[in-house]
Structure formats: structure tokens, C-alpha cells
Enzyme design. Structure first.
Site, PDB file in Angstrom:
ATOM      1  N   SER A 142       0.849  -1.186   0.000  1.00 61.16           N
ATOM      2  CA  SER A 142       0.000   0.000   0.000  1.00 61.16           C
ATOM      3  C   SER A 142       0.888   1.240   0.000  1.00 61.16           C
ATOM      4  O   SER A 142       2.032   1.189   0.453  1.00 61.16           O
ATOM      5  CB  SER A 142      -0.888   0.011   1.248  1.00 61.16           C
ATOM      6  N   TYR A 155      -2.173  -0.297  10.422  1.00 62.01           N
ATOM      7  CA  TYR A 155      -2.102  -0.681   9.009  1.00 62.01           C
ATOM      8  C   TYR A 155      -0.773  -0.234   8.397  1.00 62.01           C
ATOM      9  O   TYR A 155      -0.124  -0.995   7.678  1.00 62.01           O
ATOM     10  CB  TYR A 155      -3.272  -0.057   8.247  1.00 62.01           C
ATOM     11  N   LYS A 159       2.093  -2.667   6.644  1.00 66.86           N
ATOM     12  CA  LYS A 159       2.530  -2.524   5.262  1.00 66.86           C
ATOM     13  C   LYS A 159       4.000  -2.099   5.172  1.00 66.86           C
ATOM     14  O   LYS A 159       4.698  -2.461   4.221  1.00 66.86           O
ATOM     15  CB  LYS A 159       1.620  -1.541   4.520  1.00 66.86           C
TER      16      LYS A 159
END
Length: 250
Positions: A142, A155, A159
Site C-alpha cells: 500500500s 495498518y 505494510k
């Protein structure tokens, strides 16, 4: 004079494994690889949805099979893939639990890291046992592996870990002729991201960060995943391909 020839973007004769492939980005990746000529194995937990997707791909004339599997179950995954050879692995299965940092629980942390990091790592470990030289591992990461964002500390951490493992795997597997790269989309309109856009002002805040002034569509990842899987990317490894509309160019 003999002119140089562009390496092929075709994947005929190659086999691909795509996780989280029953919807969203995973479905788009599986379709793209199949349309480029690969034999595609789609992995997802939702067996019914998986059957529908595989049937649609076969009806369209592509070679596809479904494998109902939870990639977080390392033992089951190893048994299901024992002795199978894939030229292409797309680690797409992932999740997100956006919350302010002081509201993230240990259970949130465990769930996100288990799927986004642990499953990606150990599935790759399993698949490369049989992967031949010329193989390509593509980790769907991402833009959030490269930037920070409010309510996304967990998150972003997961990532960023994917980005680190991608580079290290590229270094280690390079002598075997296996390339490892990450694909880093911006916000793509999928079933997973749809609830986020119900939040007041969220869409506007996201668009303000994207110079191209639009959200991503699943079709936007299809060309990039084929490129990274194909001979056209034969000297590309350890790289992050940004599909972010310019977000990280700020």
C-alpha cells in the site's frame, strides 16, 4: 541492423497463485494474469464466491481453479500446496482496522499482523520451495507502507513490514532468479474500503492527497501486476511500484 525487441507482457505457459482472489484487488489481479495467458489458482476463504469467480473465468476461456483456504492456517496451506509449482505468487490477502492509536487493541494488532505480515511471509516461504528461476513474487502492499495517516498506525506498520520483507526477500532470492516486488495502491474502491468512504469528509480528505484527483479503480492495478509478473520486468526486484495517483510524490 537488428533492432531491440520489447520483452513480452504475455504469461502463456506460466502458473499463478493469487490470494484474497474472490473480490476487489485480488480478483482484478487474478483476471489480469489469466487474461495475459497464465493458469491461475485463486485462493480465498469464501468457497461459494470463489466458485462463481472461477466459473466466470472459465466461461471467458481462461484456465482457472479455486482453492478455498485460509492462508493464516500455515499447516493447511502447506498441505494444500505440497508439490505444486507456481511461477507467480501474488500475496494480496489483507485486512485493515483503522482506529486512533489509543483505541487499537491487542486483538486488533494480532489480527492485522497475522494476515498482512505473517501469512504473506510464510506463504511465500512455502511457494518458493518449488518456484523456478524466472519466478515473480508480488506483495500487494500500500502507499501506507511509505507514508503515515491518521487512524492507520497499525495498518501502516503492517505494510511497512511488507515493504521491508520484500526488499530482504529480493536480496536473498535474487541468486535463484526469483524476483520479489511490492505493488502499492492508493485507496481503491472495493468492498473493503467502501465503509471508509461513508465517514463524513473522508473521501474529500483522500482526494486532496491525490494529484490525479480521483480514487483508484480495480482496473488500475491490472496492468501493473501483469508487468511485474512478466518478462518485461526481468531486471526489476526489490522495488515498490506505486499505483497511488501521485500521493507519495508530495
Amino acid at each position: 541492423m537488428k533492432l531491440p525487441q520489447t520483452p513480452s507482457l504475455r504469461l502463456d505457459g506460466r502458473s499463478a497463485l493469487v490470494t484474497g482472489a474472490s473480490q476487489g484487488i485480488g480478483l482484478a489481479c487474478a483476471c489480469a494474469l489469466a487474461q495475459a495467458g497464465a493458469r491461475v489458482t485463486l485462493v480465498a476463504r469464501n468457497a461459494e464466491r470463489l466458485e462463481e469467480v472461477v466459473a466466470a473465468l472459465r466461461t471467458a476461456g481462461h484456465e482457472a481453479e479455486g482453492l478455498a483456504l485460509d492462508v493464516q492456517d500455515q499447516g493447511a496451506t502447506r498441505r494444500a500446496l505440497a508439490g505444486r509449482r507456481f511461477d507467480i505468487l501474488v500475496n494480496n490477502a489483507g485486512t485493515n482496522r483503522p482506529k486512533p492509536i489509543d483505541q487499537v487493541t491487542e486483538e486488533d494488532y494480532a489480527a492485522v499482523m497475522a494476515l498482512n505480515v505473517r501469512a504473506t511471509y510464510f506463504l511465500t516461504q512455502t511457494v518458493i520451495e518449488e518456484m523456478p528461476a524466472g519466478g515473480s513474487v508480488i506483495n500487494v502492499s500500500s502507499q501506507m507502507g511509505h507514508v503515515g495517516a491518521k487512524n492507520r498506525s497499525l495498518y501502516c506498520a503492517s505494510k511497512a513490514a511488507v515493504e521491508g520483507m520484500t526488499r530482504a526477500m529480493a536480496v536473498e532470492l535474487g541468486p535463484r532468479g526469483i524476483r520479489v516486488n511490492s505493488l502499492c495502491p492508493t485507496f481503491i474502491e472495493t468492498p473493503m474500503t467502501q465503509p471508509f468512504f461513508q465517514e463524513p469528509g473522508f473521501r474529500e480528505a483522500v482526494l486532496a492527497q491525490i494529484p490525479l484527483e480521483r480514487l483508484g479503480r480495480i482496473e488500475d492495478v491490472m496492468g501493473p501486476v501483469v508487468f511485474l509478473a512478466s518478462p518485461a520486468a526481468n531486471l526489476i526486484t526489490g522495488s515498490a511500484l506505486m499505483v497511488d495517483g501521485g500521493w507519495t510524490a508530495h
